[in-house]
Scaffold this active site. Structure first.
Site, mmCIF file in Angstrom:
data_model
loop_
_atom_site.group_PDB
_atom_site.id
_atom_site.type_symbol
_atom_site.label_atom_id
_atom_site.label_comp_id
_atom_site.label_asym_id
_atom_site.label_seq_id
_atom_site.Cartn_x
_atom_site.Cartn_y
_atom_site.Cartn_z
ATOM 1 C CG ASP A 252 -2.255 0.722 0.936
ATOM 2 O OD1 ASP A 252 -2.168 1.876 0.504
ATOM 3 O OD2 ASP A 252 -3.345 0.169 1.160
ATOM 4 C CG HIS A 275 -1.335 1.542 -3.220
ATOM 5 N ND1 HIS A 275 -2.532 1.374 -2.560
ATOM 6 C CD2 HIS A 275 -1.095 0.367 -3.867
ATOM 7 C CE1 HIS A 275 -2.998 0.142 -2.793
ATOM 8 N NE2 HIS A 275 -2.141 -0.482 -3.570
#
Ligand code: NAG
Ligand code: NAG
Ligand code: NAG
Ligand code: NAG
Ligand code: NAG
Ligand code: NAG
Ligand code: NAG
Ligand code: NAG
Ligand code: NAG
Ligand code: NAG
Ligand code: NAG
Ligand code: NAG
Length: 443
Positions: A252, A275
């Site tokens: 993430d 991310h």
């Protein structure tokens, strides 16, 4: 105590080579005094307060057989707090099965050379982990106080597998963050290895003047269930923080700037599988004012990621994208953010700015523009190759209205799709494209 600048340089060189396992040889006692100078190449926004000398040493005992060592840890911390060093020995295996409140620390070092694992008792931790309220985050422990250094090159293992599997069954379970820093003023965290966090690896809130360096993050699910929300760092209600010289393998955000974060330097990171380095998400909660101001992100290598540089803001209307991802309607501002020098490889978007986060209906998003303004943002010197996911587009800058975005400046971008061609094609909406030195495909 003064240390020579060549020693500081040697320290930085060692860490910048990513030699986290060798980083144990860095003399930690020397590091504290040079927190400000240790930040390179960019210094913190404000000088860090100096660390006081440590004059006593306590060693933490361990059962070594999986029984809870929390009592040993607390007693060593109490004994050596106020001017001491607490050592977790290199040859010891520690188990933590009790939520530890370590917010009373002052002028103390935690020299973690050994291996620390948190128990897999998900019922206990859901009932007892520290509830940090924001986004329902909980933490295995909370560390805070004044002038605290945590280093040693050892490992904290969150025993995440049991949590990854449980989360797949119930998205509302509360998975603890591995490393919680709450209310710390002055400190250095790292070198350390962080493994298998149940969710975010680091949550830092209500803190100032903290340097993270030499952090090595990794830990994938060992079965077919993917480990979710394993952000490297989430920074909240904090200022004057530096994160540098670290390697992050996660799934993430590599680093995420949450509400009320100011004066932040992030430099020399290697991120894989993430991310991106993200401002936000912000504006998730109606009635709240979220501010992220004065952030410099410098010299990042980003591999196998959904994004490189990212700003994600919720629109002015509430939505529920999934059971545990809902919100929108909050206000605030994002101001003076610089992303300078980033290398990307297999990244979906080199740059993503959105004010429609969590909202799949763009019409609705434009109808209710974000109440959170974005201004004075620079993206420069970004090069490399995307994944080709959005071929020919390599980046997207989409505001929900021209009134809420200003002075977004993009320059020196050299990003291609894996197939080449279509150089720097961007989606640009509701933004002044005269400041964007890329090929906007729509505006
Ligand atoms: C939890 O840890 C205990 C002690 O290490 C082990 O016996 C047990 O198998 C683990 N349970 C799960 C579900 O992994
Ligand atoms: C931070 O400090 C505020 C104000 O004292 C407090 O309400 C909050 O619980 C603290 N922790 C977090 C994570 O915000
Ligand atoms: C916390 O979780 C509950 C459900 O357990 C949910 O209703 C609530 O919106 C969550 N709060 C935040 C701040 O995410
Ligand atoms: C963030 O700062 C703003 C402005 O000072 C304040 O109104 C808001 O309550 C703060 N939010 C949090 C979560 O601390
Ligand atoms: C950029 O970061 C890498 C580590 O990811 C480091 O090796 C390199 O020296 C850094 N470059 C500069 C100019 O600081
Ligand atoms: C980097 O990320 C990819 C994709 O998430 C993963 O398959 C790979 O194992 C990671 N590399 C390392 C060194 O962890
Ligand atoms: C904006 O951020 C930069 C670092 O990128 C910093 O040098 C500058 O002082 C900041 N501006 C203001 C007004 O604080
Ligand atoms: C990116 O992912 C690929 C495929 O999973 C992997 O081979 C490669 O090592 C990853 N890159 C890094 C820097 O880990
Ligand atoms: C999107 O929002 C618009 C405006 O509210 C609405 O008319 C439209 O039906 C929505 N589309 C979908 C697919 O929900
Ligand atoms: C948010 O924006 C909407 C319009 O998009 C406006 O009606 C509302 O008053 C705003 N709320 C706040 C708190 O600014
Ligand atoms: C945009 O950034 C470039 C490169 O840093 C700079 O030369 C230019 O003056 C900036 N433009 C504006 C309007 O800020
Ligand atoms: C726009 O694309 C053309 C090729 O189509 C390329 O030559 C040019 O460098 C690109 N401009 C920018 C600013 O990326």
């Amino acid at each position: 105590m003064k240390i020579s600048s060549s020693l500081i340089q040697a320290t930085c060189l060692l860490l910048s080579l990513g030699a986290v396992s060798d980083a144990r040889s860095v003399t930690p006692a020397a590091k504290g005094y040079s927190r400000t100078e240790a930040c390179k190449p960019h210094h913190p926004f404000k000088p860090f307060p100096p660390s006081q000398p440590r004059t006593k040493t306590c060693h933490v005992s361990s059962h070594g057989d999986g029984r809870d060592d929390a009592k040993y840890i607390l007693s060593a911390l109490k004994k050596c707090n106020n001017g001491g060093k607490v050592v977790f020995d290199a040859d010891k295996h520690y188990t933590i099965g009790t939520a530890l409140d370590m917010t009373f620390l002052k002028n103390v070092d935690l020299d973690i050379q050994g291996y620390i694992q948190f128990t897999n008792d998900t019922d206990y931790w859901q009932a007892n982990a520290f509830k940090q309220v924001y986004q329902n985050a909980t933490t295995f422990f909370q560390l805070g106080g004044e002038d605290v250094n945590v280093y040693g090159g050892g490992t904290l293992d969150g025993n995440g597998q049991v949590w990854y599997d449980l989360y797949a069954e119930d998205a509302l379970i509360l998975r603890p963050v591995l490393f919680g820093v709450l209310g710390l003023n002055g400190g250095t965290i790292g070198p350390l290895n962080l493994r298998y966090s149940p969710q975010w690896y680091n949550f830092i809130a209500n803190s100032t003047n903290v340097l993270y360096e030499g952090i090595d993050i990794a830990g994938y699910s060992k079965d077919s269930i993917v480990a979710k929300n394993t952000d490297g760092w989430d920074i909240y209600r904090s200022s004057n923080i530096v994160i540098q010289d670290s390697v992050i393998n996660n799934g993430d955000d590599c680093v995420s700037f949450k509400p009320n974060v100011t004066d932040i330097i992030v430099q020399n990171l290697h991120c894989n599988g993430s991310h991106g380095i993200s401002v936000g998400s912000l504006g998730q909660y109606v009635g709240e004012v979220d501010i992220v101001e004065n952030v410099l992100v410098y010299n990042i290598s980003m591999f196998n990621a959904s994004d490189g540089a990212r700003i994600k803001v919720w629109p002015g209307v509430s939505s529920a994208l999934s059971e545990d991802l809902q919100g929108g309607g909050g206000s605030g501002m994002v101001k003076n953010i610089t992303y300078d020098t980033m290398y990307i490889e297999n990244v979906d978007y080199a740059i993503e700015v959105t004010q429609c986060y969590g909202q799949s209906n763009l019409t609705l998003c434009n109808e209710f523009p974000s109440n959170l303004t974005i201004s004075d943002v620079t993206f420069k010197n970004i090069h490399g190759t995307t994944s080709g996911k959005y071929d020919p587009v390599v980046g997207t800058i989409v505001c929900s209205s021209p009134d809420v975005c200003s002075d977004i400046n993009v320059s020196d971008i050299a990003v291609t799709n894996p197939t080449g061609g279509d150089y720097d094609a961007f989606t640009c909406t509701n933004v002044d494209d005269t400041l964007l030195a890329v090929n906007c495909t729509s505006s």
